[in-house]
Scaffold this motif. Structure first.
Motif, PDB file in Angstrom:
ATOM      1  N   GLY A   1       0.767  -1.233   0.000  1.00 59.61           N
ATOM      2  CA  GLY A   1       0.000   0.000   0.000  1.00 59.61           C
ATOM      3  C   GLY A   1       0.798   1.282   0.000  1.00 59.61           C
ATOM      4  N   ARG A   2       2.143   1.174  -0.138  1.00 55.59           N
ATOM      5  CA  ARG A   2       2.974   2.381  -0.107  1.00 55.59           C
ATOM      6  C   ARG A   2       3.175   2.900  -1.529  1.00 55.59           C
ATOM      7  N   LEU A   3       2.775   4.142  -1.753  1.00 53.52           N
ATOM      8  CA  LEU A   3       2.898   4.753  -3.066  1.00 53.52           C
ATOM      9  C   LEU A   3       4.343   5.147  -3.350  1.00 53.52           C
TER      10      LEU A   3
ATOM     11  N   HIS B   1      -3.550  13.112  -5.244  1.00 54.74           N
ATOM     12  CA  HIS B   1      -4.583  13.185  -4.201  1.00 54.74           C
ATOM     13  C   HIS B   1      -4.569  11.964  -3.285  1.00 54.74           C
ATOM     14  N   LEU B   2      -3.854  10.902  -3.683  1.00 51.81           N
ATOM     15  CA  LEU B   2      -3.794   9.702  -2.842  1.00 51.81           C
ATOM     16  C   LEU B   2      -2.752   9.820  -1.736  1.00 51.81           C
ATOM     17  N   ALA B   3      -1.761  10.689  -1.902  1.00 54.17           N
ATOM     18  CA  ALA B   3      -0.637  10.772  -0.962  1.00 54.17           C
ATOM     19  C   ALA B   3      -0.981  11.727   0.182  1.00 54.17           C
ATOM     20  N   VAL B   4      -1.869  11.292   1.067  1.00 56.10           N
ATOM     21  CA  VAL B   4      -2.306  12.150   2.174  1.00 56.10           C
ATOM     22  C   VAL B   4      -1.695  11.724   3.505  1.00 56.10           C
ATOM     23  N   ASN B   5      -0.967  10.620   3.520  1.00 57.66           N
ATOM     24  CA  ASN B   5      -0.374  10.126   4.763  1.00 57.66           C
ATOM     25  C   ASN B   5       1.130  10.356   4.758  1.00 57.66           C
ATOM     26  N   ALA B   6       1.686  10.474   5.930  1.00 57.83           N
ATOM     27  CA  ALA B   6       3.118  10.761   6.051  1.00 57.83           C
ATOM     28  C   ALA B   6       3.982   9.672   5.423  1.00 57.83           C
ATOM     29  N   ASN B   7       3.512   8.426   5.492  1.00 58.94           N
ATOM     30  CA  ASN B   7       4.304   7.331   4.923  1.00 58.94           C
ATOM     31  C   ASN B   7       3.852   6.951   3.519  1.00 58.94           C
TER      32      ASN B   7
END
Length: 264
Positions: free
Chosen positions: A212-214, A224-230
């Motif tokens: 699940g890591r982009l 717009h999917l990269a909303v988390n710190a990791n």
């Protein structure tokens, strides 16, 4: 989830293309409700958890269960409640991931089965497909081919369509149109559905192959999917609904193309 039994259909088994298409549609409908069913179950666990603990302890005492047994059962109930709280805190992300991967599996395998059925039963489609390979690889003199050979051919054709479609690794919608076009079926996927389908395909690969890591390229494609710190992509209920809608619209486009081509 992948089902152990095929869904009952009224489509004649003699019409292999239509049967594969209708079976895929039926599975997609079933997966549409999977996340809701699982979430409802978790709501029940969370809501009834405190009562469950009391009943376990009361029943254990009345039946003379060993204290350590009662303690273990109550601890299991508490752990279930803790896990439900964890799922709620992340907006049921993991539940939605399971539903999404099941949905995508039904769509992807179903589309392959539709193509394989066409290769087995539609002479013009089989001839066009055989021409995509080196002479003698798939001999029309031996047609109709077995189910296994047709499925193998469908999978190989997808890779050929990937190579022949501009940006075929990302643009799976155009790749699908290319593939069906080779076989004589015009598949017109609405632009908004195409864009969402392509994103869903990328997310599916990220979930399965990178936990699940982009990556940088993924973020460039869908910032717009990269909303988390990791950079972990989150599958919310809204996003799951969008991906499901795109898959369904794509399947309808395939259905319309198949009908127009006269495939049965």
């Amino acid at each position: 989830m992948p089902e152990l039994q095929d869904r009952p259909l009224g489509t004649s088994p003699e019409h292999k293309v239509l049967q594969a298409m209708h079976l895929t549609g039926s599975r997609l409908v079933g997966d549409r409700f999977l996340a809701s069913y699982l979430t409802d179950c978790l709501h029940m666990v969370g809501g009834l958890g405190p009562v469950h603990k009391v009943l376990l302890a009361d029943a254990g005492l009345k039946r003379g269960a060993a204290p350590e047994t009662i303690t273990r059962l109550v601890a299991q109930a508490e752990d279930n409640m803790r896990w439900v709280s964890e799922m709620q805190a992340e907006d049921y992300h993991r539940v939605n991931v399971l539903a999404f991967l099941s949905l995508w599996s039904a769509y992807e395998s179903g589309t392959e089965n539709i193509i394989a059925a066409a290769l087995e039963t539609i002479n013009s489609a089989a001839t066009a497909a055989a021409d995509k390979f080196a002479r003698g690889t798939y001999d029309m003199a031996a047609w109709p081919w077995s189910d296994e050979k047709c499925l193998e051919m469908a999978q190989k054709l997808d890779q050929k369509a990937k190579q022949k479609t501009p940006d075929g690794g990302w643009d799976v919608a155009a790749r699908l149109t290319t593939l069906f076009g080779w076989l004589g079926a015009d598949v017109a996927i609405p632009p908004h559905a195409s864009n969402t389908l392509n994103e869903a395909s990328m997310v599916r690969n990220v979930l399965l192959h990178r936990y699940g890591r982009l990556g940088p390229r993924d973020i460039e494609r869908a910032p717009h999917l990269a909303v988390n710190a990791n950079n972990a992509v989150q599958i919310t209920r809204e996003r799951l609904g969008q991906y499901s809608q795109a898959v369904n619209e794509t399947h309808i486009a395939v259905m319309e193309g198949v009908y127009a081509a006269g495939w049965k």
